[in-house]
Design a protein around this motif. Structure first.
Motif, short mmCIF file in Angstrom:
data_model
loop_
_atom_site.label_atom_id
_atom_site.label_comp_id
_atom_site.label_asym_id
_atom_site.label_seq_id
_atom_site.Cartn_x
_atom_site.Cartn_y
_atom_site.Cartn_z
N HIS A 1 -8.11 2.05 2.15
CA HIS A 1 -9.48 2.47 1.89
C HIS A 1 -9.63 3.27 0.60
O HIS A 1 -10.73 3.68 0.25
CB HIS A 1 -10.01 3.31 3.06
N SER A 2 -8.53 3.45 -0.12
CA SER A 2 -8.59 4.20 -1.37
C SER A 2 -8.95 3.27 -2.52
O SER A 2 -9.00 2.05 -2.38
CB SER A 2 -7.25 4.88 -1.64
N GLU A 3 -9.15 3.85 -3.68
CA GLU A 3 -9.59 3.08 -4.85
C GLU A 3 -8.61 1.99 -5.24
O GLU A 3 -9.01 0.88 -5.62
CB GLU A 3 -9.79 4.04 -6.03
N HIS A 4 -7.31 2.28 -5.14
CA HIS A 4 -6.31 1.32 -5.58
C HIS A 4 -5.60 0.64 -4.41
O HIS A 4 -4.58 -0.03 -4.60
CB HIS A 4 -5.27 2.01 -6.48
N GLY A 5 -6.14 0.81 -3.20
CA GLY A 5 -5.51 0.20 -2.04
C GLY A 5 -5.77 -1.29 -1.94
O GLY A 5 -6.66 -1.84 -2.60
N GLN B 1 -1.05 5.98 7.44
CA GLN B 1 -0.93 6.17 6.00
C GLN B 1 -1.31 4.89 5.26
O GLN B 1 -2.01 4.93 4.23
CB GLN B 1 0.50 6.58 5.63
N ASN C 1 0.80 -1.23 0.00
CA ASN C 1 0.00 0.00 0.00
C ASN C 1 0.83 1.27 0.00
O ASN C 1 0.33 2.33 -0.39
CB ASN C 1 -0.94 0.00 1.22
N ASP D 1 -5.14 4.49 5.45
CA ASP D 1 -5.81 5.40 4.51
C ASP D 1 -5.71 4.86 3.09
O ASP D 1 -6.69 4.90 2.32
CB ASP D 1 -5.17 6.80 4.58
N ARG D 2 -4.55 4.35 2.72
CA ARG D 2 -4.35 3.82 1.38
C ARG D 2 -5.20 2.57 1.13
O ARG D 2 -5.72 2.36 0.03
CB ARG D 2 -2.87 3.51 1.16
#
Length: 250
Positions: free
Chosen positions: A234-238, A228, A203, A231-232
């Protein structure tokens, strides 16, 4: 764990954090260990079990237990390498004996008198980073994608989103397991040692990890890495995943 745990040691501050994948109901498949040796050295380890619950969780726990038992059998001060290798070999045999398809990654770093050495099976990662961000040593991920990155055939960003990034070619619990032993690395006063499961390195880019791991008070560094990475995830590309870290800082 809601917060990292911090342990003071003659080699520096040792921190550990573990958390189950967001939204996951099964147990955390990761395991971690901080082992104080007879001569006040350290053996740090992170394992990421594969095969799904409950076999992944059991495999990583067996790896930690075998490593602990082997290192704890040290009777005189001296070379830890035979004990660490024996612990990994014992874990491999014990997991194979389960005959349930269990396996685990395992990354280990020993630190004695400010000299570090890594041992690697699979794609959990370890690194030594200097105060100015120089990576003094980094383990190689035992996977087709990891080898492609190491050889320069694939960039880090492409690797993080590659369809085969989950495939691991070397595991504890495999008849073909092999252990990669790293070089000795003398630690400078401000160097940081970090071990983590792929919940971190799938991530965050390496330069992001180095930037967060080397600056600020120890607890702040660990919190920054965890926040960090979360957060990543939960992101689109995480890549949501279990997350475990062990860190040695000044």
């Amino acid at each position: 764990m809601g917060e990292p745990e911090v342990f003071d040691h003659g080699q520096g501050h040792v921190l550990a954090f573990a958390r189950t994948c967001p939204g996951k109901q099964d147990p955390n498949d990761d395991s971690a260990a901080i082992i104080r040796t007879l001569d006040d050295g350290l053996v740090l380890a992170v394992a990421d079990g594969v095969g799904g619950s409950p076999v992944g969780h059991k495999a990583s726990a067996i790896a930690m237990q075998c490593l602990l038992e082997s290192v704890s059998s040290q009777s005189v001060s001296g070379d830890l390498r035979p004990l660490i290798l024996d612990g990994i070999e014992r874990a491999n045999a014990a997991i194979l004996e389960l005959a349930i398809g269990a396996a685990t990654t395992l990354t280990v770093i020993e630190v004695q008198d400010r000299v570090a050495r890594g041992y690697q099976v699979g794609d959990s990662m370890a690194l030594v980073v200097g105060q100015r961000g120089l990576v003094k040593w980094k383990s190689t991920s035992h996977s087709p994608v990891g080898y492609a990155v190491e050889s320069g055939l694939m960039g880090e960003d492409e690797a993080m989103h590659h369809d085969d990034r989950h495939y691991v070619s070397n595991l504890v619990g495999s008849k073909s397991m092999h252990i990669e032993i790293g070089p000795t690395v003398r630690l400078a006063a401000r160097d940081t040692v970090l071990l983590a499961s792929d919940g971190l390195f799938d991530n965050l880019h390496l330069d992001e990890v180095c930037a967060l791991a080397r600056v600020g008070p120890p607890i702040k560094r660990m919190r920054s890495l965890v926040d960090q990475a979360t957060d990543r995830m939960h992101s689109e590309h995480g890549k949501p995943d279990d997350l475990s870290l062990v860190m040695l800082t000044p």
